[in-house]
Design an enzyme around this catalytic site. Structure first.
Site, PDB file in Angstrom:
ATOM      1  N   LYS A  82       0.757  -1.067  -0.106  1.00 21.88           N
ATOM      2  CA  LYS A  82       0.101  -0.112  -0.098  1.00 21.88           C
ATOM      3  C   LYS A  82       0.875   1.317   0.089  1.00 21.88           C
ATOM      4  O   LYS A  82       1.817   1.283   0.800  1.00 21.88           O
ATOM      5  CB  LYS A  82      -0.675  -0.263   1.221  1.00 21.88           C
ATOM      6  CG  LYS A  82      -2.060   1.315   1.155  1.00 21.88           C
ATOM      7  CD  LYS A  82      -2.728   0.978   2.540  1.00 21.88           C
ATOM      8  CE  LYS A  82      -3.991   2.021   2.664  1.00 21.88           C
ATOM      9  NZ  LYS A  82      -4.891   1.912   3.719  1.00 21.88           N
ATOM     10  N   SER A 132      -9.817   2.050   3.164  1.00 25.84           N
ATOM     11  CA  SER A 132      -8.737   2.765   2.193  1.00 25.84           C
ATOM     12  C   SER A 132      -7.725   1.963   1.310  1.00 25.84           C
ATOM     13  O   SER A 132      -7.239   2.372   0.521  1.00 25.84           O
ATOM     14  CB  SER A 132      -7.951   3.773   3.045  1.00 25.84           C
ATOM     15  OG  SER A 132      -7.287   3.246   3.913  1.00 25.84           O
ATOM     16  N   SER A 136      -9.910  -0.132   7.130  1.00 29.82           N
ATOM     17  CA  SER A 136      -9.319   0.185   5.827  1.00 29.82           C
ATOM     18  C   SER A 136      -8.710  -1.128   5.031  1.00 29.82           C
ATOM     19  O   SER A 136      -8.561  -1.094   4.050  1.00 29.82           O
ATOM     20  CB  SER A 136      -8.353   1.087   5.730  1.00 29.82           C
ATOM     21  OG  SER A 136      -8.942   2.478   5.825  1.00 29.82           O
TER      22      SER A 136
END
Lengths: 482, 101, 478
Positions: free
Chosen positions: A76, A151, A175
């Site tokens: 990420k 997210s 997330s």
């Protein structure tokens, strides 16, 4: 190769069915052909990956390979990667090249994994849909019209599309688990303090967690073995021995006590509830005992989160001022102008909104100190869980109230804001939680969440794995990505 | 529940170093919505509850007083917008006394 | 009307650790700009603070030395504000739950006049960087080398009521932290910094008056001047029916006055909250007790002991104990040479201290070792040399011309205390000046000095003056 689990990939590489280089090239090719639609990557580190893969091949040849040598991974884009752009999906860090690796990245590099690139996300991890990214939203591989969830949407969508076998994620209010539920993959948020946050760009420090998103619980456990444990760079990590998460993953779950929080099931969408019920039945067949429990303060989790997350974010993001790194506005008139314009031009709308709210709640302490009161109620929420774990081994519920929704679904904004209703509580309590796919609603995947007691990652991985032994939801791949 | 005045908003924007002047009504509404949303936690009687600072009753570990870092200035300053002779540059700061130390 | 001034002092002491409070970057002075600013000091994204154990130990040591409560659990908080010398947009400090609470220091205003100054709190926090102003091209330059150096902020209670008391307190505090070896506490170098709050109230007034704050004054003398100026300014203002405005004022050294800085239009709102990157700091009894066991003699204890054990005056003991290196030196001199403590104290406070001062040398680097000074003083006591000669020899040792006895021998400075030798010389002189001798015998006393002078000249000053006087007087009576 993209249908092979990590355990299988390791086997294949060892038996030289194919080389690391071939494996890496294979996944890179998949990314290139599919990611135009998905937008799950911000940066592709092709050259670096090929280099690392060749090195991995050499290691295997020389019998120097470690367990994860040559296995591709994506990070990420809030995990700092040395010498590689780390943007946090923000214009603010569009050109930021960290001179250090996040501990999670460093440990996996050491373990020989091959980083393919950096995945898309909500800007600074603030969002539940992946629409706040400066680099555009991530599309759900099950239906390109739908959001991936956020997210960690890039990581979840990429794993779901099988363009990378595993990816890192971060989870502040859901997330990791939320996009996993939307994309039909497995994602773990460990106990707070179990995995280092060093080098993970902070959103809300006291509830930020680093974790993993994979095809299945077994893969997640394999990689967790390498990232868990105390870190000399993160003094909120806990000095507690790390078990081998594989060792117990096949344990029988006969007699397992599962708690179903009444509060999770009230007003639950019927279709979603049905999938959860079916999953429970599977677990019961294996000897698990289900009982209803209550988490009275659970309903305050979102409001508490709505204070703590922006408050900490407003402070954490104050360092982005245009001076030492990051976006710096052109021709500032004075110092205030430099700060104000760099920040106003560099941050996106959602980030600015949260900073504003956070600044407000921290600055207005009378008549009520919001942050302190939220931290108090947070303890009450946590104590509910601690009570519950006196009676049950794990807590089970849906990960999200509904499956993924349409991109830019403004009218449904309210519903969207509540999509992390089931996930935030375990962030506040710092408890480990995993989301596993349990079926489909309207042709879109939906996840079930298992919450464990502190440091009981092994237990929830065990239950998730046993469940995945008797079901194949996690093996489903979206059409067009086969 | 506190009502948000224009002044509150201006002060908050200033503290946050964000210039949101052109969308004031939107942000004002947003802030009001959030305060309404979080109002229930203010109702909880938590006078005798300790704020939760960490998941469990752990203590902060300490670092031994060793020098572990070396000079990385030149590398680090490549990411800055304006540097000169090893200094970071900012627009002239006139006020002489804000930092408390 | 009678006015009582009240002074509050906030002292920032830089702790003498090797590395910074939250990072492994060096703290040594003199580095190139930003050469000692790492990713943690610069607030890079994703980095986390790691608390330095030595800084905690130093703070605890200080706390124990002022008889304070050491908090079993203290909390680091973030103080949020934007300023270019602050890299993260917040300073890590302690606010609600400081490490040290409720201590005190007894200050000596005069012999037997002790005053207790309470210290409300002391806490750990990180220093900010330095901002350098360059007016030519309308930019300021930032150096983050200082950012993250550990500070101990020490806050006194409103117990101080004059500039003189304030300065005595500050000097005692400086002596104390140097004794504890936790800080260089050098005002010019910025390792001992002081903010002063001044208010005055009438004797009819219960609560304290409105205070003004004077920041960063860099010498004790200026602090005294600034406080005195500010007290007078406030009294004058109030007597003329005016009102003191709460503000920060700047001390102007050249004109010896304080001036209003632009008053803070914006209300400071630091939005303190516990730093989620740092757990509560919990200290065990054994941790604290271990530090307690390591604690050595404190300045006031040393002062009292010197006065008692060596029968020194309050004045001497006070000066010697103000610098523990000087006190050690003193004890060494007395211990080795077994000379009179009073003599040793005189020489150390006088001759040695002024020579060190004028050459800007610390006593630990003194060119005259304690052993050498001891030998010199021994020669004074056994009448080998006179006090005047001793000064000459002192300079010779200072200039590394050799050891005491060698110098005495080489320079022929040995005092002539032999009656026979001296008598012979006197007779020689009388033989040359028979007239003068007779006049002297007849009562022209002034001529005695003439003969003393002649003998001294003949002996190059080595004649034992007392013996010479005795012998001359005897001669006159004969």
């Amino acid at each position: 190769m993209h249908r092979r689990s990590i355990a299988e990939l390791i086997q294949d590489l060892r038996t030289k069915k194919y080389s690391c280089e071939e494996l890496t090239r294979y996944f890179l090719r998949r990314i290139k052909s599919f990611d135009k639609k998905l937008n799950s990557f911000i940066t592709l580190t092709e050259e670096y990956a090929m280099q690392k893969a060749r090195l991995a091949d050499k290691c295997i040849k020389q019998d120097k390979a470690t367990f994860l040598t040559g296995i591709p991974i994506a990070h990420k884009d809030l995990f700092c990667t040395k010498g590689i752009k780390t943007s946090c999906a923000s214009k603010m860090l569009e050109n930021f090249i960290p001179p250090y690796n996040a501990t999670v990245v460093e440990r996996l590099e050491q373990a020989g994994m091959v980083m393919l690139g950096k995945t898309n996300m909500d800007e600074f991890a603030m969002g539940a849909t992946n629409e706040t990214s400066y680099y555009g939203c991530v599309h759900n591989p099950w239906n390109i019209q739908m959001v991936s969830g956020g997210s960690s949407g890039g990581s979840a969508a990429a794993v779901a599309a099988r363009i990378v076998p595993i990816a890192t994620g971060s989870d502040t209010g859901g997330s990791i688990r939320l996009p996993c539920s939307f994309c039909g993959v497995t994602g773990l948020k460990p106990t707070y303090g179990r995995v280092s946050r060093f080098g993970m760009i902070a959103f809300a420090s006291s509830i930020d967690h680093a974790g993993l998103i994979g095809y299945n619980a077994y893969d997640v456990a394999l990689v967790l073995n390498f990232i868990a444990g105390m870190d000399g760079h993160d003094f909120t990590t806990v000095e507690k021995p790390v078990p081998d998460y594989i060792e117990t993953i096949n344990d029988s779950i006969n007699g397992l006590r599962i708690g179903l929080p009444r509060e999770y099931l009230e007003n639950l969408d019927v279709a979603v509830g049905l999938q959860i019920d079916t999953a429970i039945t599977e677990l019961e067949k294996m000897g698990a005992k289900v009982q209803e429990i209550s988490l009275p303060y659970f309903k305050l989790a979102l409001p508490v989160y709505a204070v703590i997350a922006p408050a900490e974010c407003s402070s954490n993001l104050a360092r982005f001022d245009g001076v030492r790194y990051g976006y710096s506005c052109k021709e500032p008139l004075n110092i205030e102008d430099l700060y104000s314009r760099s920040r106003s031009e560099g941050f996106g709308e959602e980030v600015k909104r949260r900073i504003l709210v956070g600044t407000y709640v921290l600055s207005n302490k009378k008549p009520i100190n919001y942050y302190e009161q939220a931290q108090k109620v947070r303890r009450l929420i946590t104590e509910d869980f601690i009570q519950a774990f006196n009676k049950v081994d794990i807590i089970l519920g849906p990960t999200t109230p509904l499956p993924a929704y349409q991109i830019a679904q403004q009218a449904e904004k309210v519903k969207i804001n509540f999509s992390d209703v089931f996930t935030t509580a375990s962030n506040l309590a710092g408890l480990p939680a995993i989301s596993v796919p349990v079926g489909f609603v309207d042709s879109l995947p939906i996840g079930m969440q298992l919450i464990g007691n502190y440091f009981a990652e092994a237990k929830i991985l065990n239950v998730a794995h046993r469940y995945q032994q008797v079901t194949d939801w996690h093996k489903q791949t979206p059409e067009g990505y086969c | 529940m506190p009502t948000i005045t224009e002044n509150d908003l201006i002060k908050t924007m200033h503290l946050a170093q964000l210039d949101l002047a052109k969308d004031m009504p939107i942000y004002k509404q947003h802030l009001a919505d959030v305060l309404e949303f979080v109002a229930p936690i203010c109702e909880v009687d938590a006078k005798n509850v300790e704020p939760m600072l960490y998941i469990q009753d752990f203590s902060l570990r300490l670092r031994a007083d060793n020098i572990t870092e070396s000079n990385q200035r030149d590398m680090l300053q490549t990411s800055a917008a304006h540097v000169e002779d090893g200094f970071y540059l900012v627009p002239e700061v006139i006020k002489t006394c804000e930092t408390e130390n | 009307m009678n006015w009582q001034p009240t002074i509050g002092l906030e002292v920032h002491v830089q702790l003498k650790t090797f590395s910074k409070l939250f990072s492994g970057v060096a703290t040594s002075a003199g580095a190139l700009p930003n050469a000692q600013a790492g990713i943690i000091d610069l607030g890079y994204p994703g980095v986390l603070p790691a608390l330095n154990e030595a800084a905690v130990r130093m703070a605890v040591k200080f706390g124990l030395s002022i008889n304070a409560e050491i908090a079993k659990s203290s909390i680091f908080e973030r103080k949020n504000y934007f300023y270019p010398d602050l890299s993260k947009g917040y300073q890590i400090t302690q606010n609600k739950f400081p490490l040290i609470k409720n201590g005190f220091i007894d200050i000596l205003l005069a012999e037997k006049e002790v005053k207790r100054i309470n210290i409300n709190r002391a806490h750990l926090e990180e220093d900010a960087g330095k901002l350098l102003h360059n007016n030519f091209n309308r930019v300021s330059r930032v150096d983050f080398n200082r950012a993250g150096i550990p500070l101990l902020e020490i806050v006194s209670a409103p117990d101080i009521h004059s500039a003189k008391e304030a300065v005595i307190y500050l000097k005692m505090l400086q002596t104390l932290v140097r004794y504890l070896e936790i800080s260089d506490a050098n005002m010019q170098e910025g390792s001992f910094r002081c903010d002063v709050n001044v208010s005055v109230r009438s004797n009819r007034q219960e609560e304290l008056g409105i205070r003004t704050e004077i920041k960063n004054i860099n010498s004790f003398r200026f602090i005294e001047h600034a406080i005195d100026y500010e007290i007078n300014r406030q009294i004058k203002l109030l007597e003329n029916g005016g009102k003191v405005v709460q503000e920060t004022r700047l001390y102007d050294e050249t004109n010896n006055e304080t001036r209003s800085m632009r008053s803070k239009e914006e209300i400071c709102d630091y939005r303190y909250f516990p730093d989620p990157d740092l757990l509560p700091l919990k200290l065990s009894d054994s941790f604290i007790n271990q530090i307690k066991a390591e604690l050595s003699e404190l300045p006031c204890e040393k002062q009292q002991r010197l006065q008692k054990d060596y029968d020194l005056s309050f004045y001497d003991a006070n000066i010697l104990s103000a610098d523990f290196h000087m006190a050690n030196y003193f004890e060494e001199v007395v211990g080795i040479a077994k000379v009179s403590p009073k003599l040793a104290a005189n020489w150390i406070i006088g001759e040695l201290a002024s020579a060190l001062n004028s050459n800007n040398i610390k006593i630990t680097k003194s060119p005259i070792a304690a052993k050498q000074l001891g030998e010199l003083l021994k020669r004074i006591e056994d009448n080998t040399i006179s006090g005047k000669m001793a000064k000459e020899i002192f300079m010779a040792i200072w200039n590394k011309e050799g050891d005491v006895d060698d110098i005495i021998a080489n320079k022929g400075l040995q005092q002539i205390s032999d009656t026979k030798v001296l008598d012979g010389i006197i007779n020689e002189i009388i033989a040359v000046f028979p007239e003068e001798f007779r006049e002297c015998q007849l009562g022209k006393e002034a001529l005695l000095d003439f003969f003393v002078g002649k003998v001294m000249a003949k002996t190059k000053g080595c004649a034992n003056p007392e013996l010479l006087n005795k012998l001359l007087k005897r001669k006159l009576r004969d």
